[in-house]
Write an enzyme that holds these catalytic residues in place. Sequence first.
Site, mmCIF file in Angstrom:
data_model
loop_
_atom_site.group_PDB
_atom_site.id
_atom_site.type_symbol
_atom_site.label_atom_id
_atom_site.label_comp_id
_atom_site.label_asym_id
_atom_site.label_seq_id
_atom_site.Cartn_x
_atom_site.Cartn_y
_atom_site.Cartn_z
ATOM 1 N N PRO A 81 0.851 -1.201 0.000
ATOM 2 C CA PRO A 81 0.000 0.000 0.000
ATOM 3 C C PRO A 81 0.882 1.246 0.000
ATOM 4 C CG PRO A 81 -0.035 -1.053 2.176
ATOM 5 C CD PRO A 81 0.742 -1.954 1.266
ATOM 6 N N ASP B 234 15.185 3.757 3.156
ATOM 7 C CA ASP B 234 14.231 2.990 2.348
ATOM 8 C C ASP B 234 14.880 2.408 1.097
ATOM 9 O OD1 ASP B 234 12.514 4.002 4.221
ATOM 10 O OD2 ASP B 234 10.978 4.623 2.776
ATOM 11 N N LEU C 152 5.480 2.022 4.302
ATOM 12 C CA LEU C 152 6.048 0.717 3.997
ATOM 13 C C LEU C 152 7.011 0.753 2.810
ATOM 14 C CD1 LEU C 152 2.819 -1.342 4.618
ATOM 15 C CD2 LEU C 152 4.817 -1.207 6.104
ATOM 16 N N GLY C 153 7.455 1.960 2.474
ATOM 17 C CA GLY C 153 8.526 2.073 1.485
ATOM 18 C C GLY C 153 8.106 1.782 0.065
ATOM 19 N N SER D 131 7.365 3.875 -2.375
ATOM 20 C CA SER D 131 8.009 4.722 -3.389
ATOM 21 C C SER D 131 9.455 4.276 -3.617
ATOM 22 C CB SER D 131 7.928 6.208 -3.018
ATOM 23 O OG SER D 131 8.733 6.506 -1.902
ATOM 24 N N ALA E 46 10.563 1.211 -3.233
ATOM 25 C CA ALA E 46 10.511 -0.064 -3.958
ATOM 26 C C ALA E 46 10.257 0.177 -5.442
ATOM 27 C CB ALA E 46 9.425 -0.959 -3.363
#
Lengths: 343, 343
Positions: free
Chosen positions: B127, B178, B132-133, B135, B137
Amino acid sequence: MKVTASAPGKAILFGEHAVVYGKPAIAMAVNRRAIVTIQEGTNDQINVQIPELDVYGAIDLTDHQIKPLKTSPSQTKFSDTSSTSDNPASPSSIYDMGILKFIRNAIFNDQFQPDHGLDVQVELEIPIGAGLGSSAAITVATLAASASYHQEDLTLEKLAKMAHHVELDVQGAASPLDTTISTHGGFIYFTRKDGAVKINPALEMPLVVGYTSQPGNTGQLVAGVRKLHDDHPEIINPILDTIEKIANQARQAITNGDQQKVAELMNINQGLLDALGVNTNQLSNLVYQARSAGAIGSKLTGAGGGGSIIAYCPGKTQEVLERLKHVENAFQVNISPQGVTWE
Amino acid sequence: MKVTASAPGKAILFGEHAVVYGKPAIAMAVNRRAIVTIQEGTNDQINVQIPELDVYGAIDLTDHQIKPLKTSPSQTKFSDTSSTSDNPASPSSIYDMGILKFIRNAIFNDQFQPDHGLDVQVELEIPIGAGLGSSAAITVATLAASASYHQEDLTLEKLAKMAHHVELDVQGAASPLDTTISTHGGFIYFTRKDGAVKINPALEMPLVVGYTSQPGNTGQLVAGVRKLHDDHPEIINPILDTIEKIANQARQAITNGDQQKVAELMNINQGLLDALGVNTNQLSNLVYQARSAGAIGSKLTGAGGGGSIIAYCPGKTQEVLERLKHVENAFQVNISPQGVTWE
């Protein structure tokens, strides 16, 4: 002869739990009281009535045994959490009968004792088991009414000391904080080492108390913090030190009348209590609901694990009160400059 | 030619916010990824599709302008919080178009660039706006796929550095945490001064991520902590120091395989994040619901103010997952030893 005395409940503003480790706490007496009336008895027992809790008991004049006088058919009337009753004393039957021990030990103290039956009427404006000092208020008011009935003169210092001993005898362990505040009223800065010091607040302190239907178990909570402390001393000690700094800065902010600072310190203290493991989902919900309804500071008060939160909401008392009533139960308090009083 | 690369999201386990003040953070790559496929274009633009977000855009080959290709009639399908869809990528249309900037800057980087149209397909298992990183990824996977398409050899170090620059260019400020984690995978102990150090965990780390429908605003939250820090340095500094101790003890506990300690440190860290003012009622509810469903540790992850929580629940993953799905949205993750991969 009929005498009446009353004593206030209290709310801890800062430093609960840390106080066990020698850190300071700040508490204030609140304008919700226990009012105790004593008169010559209708029989040769001590008949005690606490209508708000539906508790009716008799104490034997000789062996001081407590017997229930009446079980309570109407007990449900207080457990209705949507109740709009103005009186927040809440029910919890196991707890409730236990409250008679405080009254028994206050009446049969080592200074003066009745040699005939008494009727003791307790009017209670404070929910019990909610961390608001109901047992201390009942104890102080009972001792005060009893002294008056026996025409004994007691200094406030002596009264506070006797009340603390009652709490010690009944509970096994007790901080003198509750009985001190209930006796003297006002704002108090308290440490185990130096006892209570009065603070002169330079601000109004309108609070909303939100309380859950579930009392916290103080002994278990204190033991839980102890275990966390022993398992993680390098982490928990600095948290306790930080709570100490918060209490000291709060003392200054209260005497300087810095509302915003008091509020921010409450919010930080709340997070540290969560870190100590004494917060609950219900308490956290009340804390956040209070903030979103306009409280500038809010935190659990007392041992946690249930019990109560306090919300500091200058100018927004009504909004916060309504919100918390909607969520659980709530009532408004203000500081009580009066401690114990006689009518 | 058609190439695919993918990169994992991450979860911060310890130290968020404190990391801004030079303290260590611990994070792990999770087995939810961004998967980017690049192939020769059907026209002379960069056509980007992210079906999970209903985002379809075109990037001009010359001026790098982004245009939406299609507004999304079916956008509601992801905003249904009771959705049982296995894919947790959540919608937030303003955010969603912003994600194209990361892809644009990754494709038009200063090392290699396309001279003809491309079709870029992004499959997203993370999401967005949930801490949760996602962008990072997407950026790492796009750079990796792009390098492969252009037959450029990149070391992982170089790739992580380029990805961090993309994040910096797009966001103005960005921690390299990240992009480092997304590139290298695994567990990382990170400080601003020394960068990332891999940790070898001696325990399984099954986590349940519970996420709110509301993204937190990282910039605002960091600024809020800064203000609190500047207003109360004597109180906030020791809290940040305590978070540092937690991260260091957690690092040891992770390498020693001490599940219980990791969990308790998560819970304490959660309280300290609440003290820093970045918790919310929704996050707190998820944290406590997770604990009551069997999580031994739970805390918010990332900037807070919305976003996500992580729950550590060895042996209770299913129970916690079901509970959090019932409350908001949740999915299960495990550590991803793989960082970026090419197919």
